[in-house]
Design a protein around this motif. Structure first.
Motif, PDB file in Angstrom:
ATOM      1  N   ARG A   1       5.855 -13.651   9.261  1.00 24.94           N
ATOM      2  CA  ARG A   1       6.803 -12.537   9.349  1.00 24.94           C
ATOM      3  C   ARG A   1       6.471 -11.497   8.289  1.00 24.94           C
ATOM      4  NH1 ARG A   1      11.631 -14.312  12.322  1.00 24.94           N
ATOM      5  NH2 ARG A   1      12.169 -12.130  12.209  1.00 24.94           N
ATOM      6  N   SER A   2       7.214 -10.403   8.296  1.00 18.25           N
ATOM      7  CA  SER A   2       6.959  -9.328   7.333  1.00 18.25           C
ATOM      8  C   SER A   2       7.373  -9.771   5.928  1.00 18.25           C
ATOM      9  CB  SER A   2       7.735  -8.072   7.724  1.00 18.25           C
ATOM     10  OG  SER A   2       9.119  -8.271   7.507  1.00 18.25           O
ATOM     11  N   ILE A   3       6.834  -9.084   4.953  1.00 19.52           N
ATOM     12  CA  ILE A   3       7.129  -9.418   3.556  1.00 19.52           C
ATOM     13  C   ILE A   3       8.611  -9.206   3.240  1.00 19.52           C
ATOM     14  CG2 ILE A   3       6.522  -7.148   2.640  1.00 19.52           C
ATOM     15  CD1 ILE A   3       5.793 -10.465   0.900  1.00 19.52           C
ATOM     16  N   LEU A   4       9.240  -8.204   3.884  1.00 22.21           N
ATOM     17  CA  LEU A   4      10.661  -7.961   3.639  1.00 22.21           C
ATOM     18  C   LEU A   4      11.522  -9.091   4.196  1.00 22.21           C
ATOM     19  CD1 LEU A   4      10.864  -4.146   4.281  1.00 22.21           C
ATOM     20  CD2 LEU A   4      10.833  -5.358   2.112  1.00 22.21           C
ATOM     21  N   PHE A   5      11.158  -9.624   5.356  1.00 22.17           N
ATOM     22  CA  PHE A   5      11.883 -10.770   5.896  1.00 22.17           C
ATOM     23  C   PHE A   5      11.740 -11.965   4.964  1.00 22.17           C
ATOM     24  CE2 PHE A   5      11.972 -14.726   8.274  1.00 22.17           C
ATOM     25  CZ  PHE A   5      13.213 -14.639   8.898  1.00 22.17           C
ATOM     26  N   LYS A   6      10.538 -12.174   4.465  1.00 24.01           N
ATOM     27  CA  LYS A   6      10.298 -13.297   3.555  1.00 24.01           C
ATOM     28  C   LYS A   6      11.105 -13.146   2.272  1.00 24.01           C
ATOM     29  CE  LYS A   6       5.596 -14.179   5.138  1.00 24.01           C
ATOM     30  NZ  LYS A   6       4.191 -14.212   4.744  1.00 24.01           N
TER      31      LYS A   6
ATOM     32  N   LEU B   1      14.741  -3.345  -3.774  1.00 25.71           N
ATOM     33  CA  LEU B   1      13.663  -3.692  -2.838  1.00 25.71           C
ATOM     34  C   LEU B   1      13.772  -2.898  -1.540  1.00 25.71           C
ATOM     35  CD1 LEU B   1      13.404  -7.554  -3.271  1.00 25.71           C
ATOM     36  CD2 LEU B   1      11.742  -5.841  -3.963  1.00 25.71           C
ATOM     37  N   ALA B   2      14.988  -2.724  -1.037  1.00 33.57           N
ATOM     38  CA  ALA B   2      15.161  -1.951   0.194  1.00 33.57           C
ATOM     39  C   ALA B   2      14.773  -0.498  -0.018  1.00 33.57           C
ATOM     40  CB  ALA B   2      16.609  -2.053   0.678  1.00 33.57           C
ATOM     41  N   TYR B   3      15.135   0.073  -1.161  1.00 34.24           N
ATOM     42  CA  TYR B   3      14.782   1.465  -1.447  1.00 34.24           C
ATOM     43  C   TYR B   3      13.268   1.623  -1.589  1.00 34.24           C
ATOM     44  CZ  TYR B   3      14.414   5.969  -3.728  1.00 34.24           C
ATOM     45  OH  TYR B   3      14.069   7.247  -4.032  1.00 34.24           O
ATOM     46  N   CYS B   4      12.648   0.694  -2.277  1.00 34.37           N
ATOM     47  CA  CYS B   4      11.202   0.786  -2.491  1.00 34.37           C
ATOM     48  C   CYS B   4      10.418   0.604  -1.199  1.00 34.37           C
ATOM     49  CB  CYS B   4      10.748  -0.254  -3.512  1.00 34.37           C
ATOM     50  SG  CYS B   4      11.302   0.094  -5.173  1.00 34.37           S
TER      51      CYS B   4
ATOM     52  N   SER C   1      11.499   1.550   1.839  1.00 40.58           N
ATOM     53  CA  SER C   1      11.801   2.566   2.855  1.00 40.58           C
ATOM     54  C   SER C   1      10.878   3.768   2.684  1.00 40.58           C
ATOM     55  CB  SER C   1      13.260   2.996   2.741  1.00 40.58           C
ATOM     56  OG  SER C   1      13.476   3.680   1.516  1.00 40.58           O
ATOM     57  N   ASP C   2      10.763   4.523   3.750  1.00 37.90           N
ATOM     58  CA  ASP C   2       9.960   5.754   3.717  1.00 37.90           C
ATOM     59  C   ASP C   2      10.868   6.883   3.244  1.00 37.90           C
ATOM     60  OD1 ASP C   2       7.700   4.518   4.683  1.00 37.90           O
ATOM     61  OD2 ASP C   2       8.251   4.871   6.776  1.00 37.90           O
ATOM     62  N   HIS C   3      10.831   7.159   1.973  1.00 36.54           N
ATOM     63  CA  HIS C   3      11.638   8.250   1.428  1.00 36.54           C
ATOM     64  C   HIS C   3      10.694   9.390   1.025  1.00 36.54           C
ATOM     65  CE1 HIS C   3      10.725   5.333  -1.759  1.00 36.54           C
ATOM     66  NE2 HIS C   3      10.567   6.373  -2.529  1.00 36.54           N
ATOM     67  N   PRO C   4      11.155  10.610   1.173  1.00 43.51           N
ATOM     68  CA  PRO C   4      10.286  11.748   0.835  1.00 43.51           C
ATOM     69  C   PRO C   4       9.971  11.771  -0.651  1.00 43.51           C
ATOM     70  CG  PRO C   4      12.508  12.499   1.338  1.00 43.51           C
ATOM     71  CD  PRO C   4      12.476  11.029   1.617  1.00 43.51           C
ATOM     72  N   SER C   5       8.750  12.144  -0.943  1.00 42.78           N
ATOM     73  CA  SER C   5       8.356  12.206  -2.348  1.00 42.78           C
ATOM     74  C   SER C   5       9.015  13.409  -3.021  1.00 42.78           C
ATOM     75  CB  SER C   5       6.846  12.281  -2.486  1.00 42.78           C
ATOM     76  OG  SER C   5       6.389  13.472  -1.882  1.00 42.78           O
ATOM     77  N   ASP C   6       9.280  13.266  -4.285  1.00 45.13           N
ATOM     78  CA  ASP C   6       9.956  14.320  -5.026  1.00 45.13           C
ATOM     79  C   ASP C   6       8.975  15.298  -5.680  1.00 45.13           C
ATOM     80  OD1 ASP C   6      12.455  13.361  -4.424  1.00 45.13           O
ATOM     81  OD2 ASP C   6      12.450  11.958  -6.109  1.00 45.13           O
ATOM     82  N   SER C   7       7.704  15.143  -5.392  1.00 43.89           N
ATOM     83  CA  SER C   7       6.713  16.038  -6.013  1.00 43.89           C
ATOM     84  C   SER C   7       6.622  17.316  -5.192  1.00 43.89           C
ATOM     85  CB  SER C   7       5.347  15.356  -6.095  1.00 43.89           C
ATOM     86  OG  SER C   7       4.905  15.041  -4.801  1.00 43.89           O
ATOM     87  N   SER C   8       7.113  18.397  -5.756  1.00 48.64           N
ATOM     88  CA  SER C   8       7.060  19.701  -5.081  1.00 48.64           C
ATOM     89  C   SER C   8       6.048  20.569  -5.790  1.00 48.64           C
ATOM     90  CB  SER C   8       8.437  20.346  -5.044  1.00 48.64           C
ATOM     91  OG  SER C   8       8.943  20.437  -6.372  1.00 48.64           O
ATOM     92  N   SER C   9       4.767  20.346  -5.480  1.00 54.95           N
ATOM     93  CA  SER C   9       3.732  21.123  -6.148  1.00 54.95           C
ATOM     94  C   SER C   9       3.097  22.118  -5.235  1.00 54.95           C
ATOM     95  CB  SER C   9       2.640  20.233  -6.720  1.00 54.95           C
ATOM     96  OG  SER C   9       2.288  19.184  -5.877  1.00 54.95           O
TER      97      SER C   9
END
Length: 94
Positions: free
Chosen positions: A28-33, A81-84, A86-94
């Motif tokens: 199974r996936s690492i998150l399930f484990k 762990l759930a936050y890390c 997930s696909d969250h937008p990066s905060d780097s606005s360069s």
């Protein structure tokens, strides 16, 4: 009677620990484990602390603090762990 109940709680806690380890061997996936491991580990540890509370009731303040800390730590760790993962937008606005 209390001694047997305490031993039973500690045994059930150890069974939960091993039960949470078996999904690590699957495909199974690492998150399930991680989820199954953390839930079983938390339940096992809580059951063992309750068994210790029955065995040595004079230590109830320390064991209650351990129980509360265990619940809080594993809840916060689950959110991190759930936050890390997930696909969250990066905060780097360069």
């Amino acid at each position: 009677m209390a001694d047997r109940l305490s031993d039973l709680c500690i045994l059930i806690g150890i069974i939960f620990w091993f039960w949470g380890t078996f999904p690590l061997l699957g495909r199974r996936s690492i998150l399930f484990k991680l989820h199954s491991l953390s839930v079983a580990d938390t339940l096992g540890s809580m059951t063992m602390i309750i068994g210790l509370l029955i065995k040595i009731p004079q230590e109830w303040p320390l064991l209650t603090l351990a129980l509360i800390s265990l619940v809080m730590w594993n809840t916060v760790l689950g959110y991190v762990l759930a936050y890390c993962s997930s696909d969250h937008p990066s905060d780097s606005s360069s």
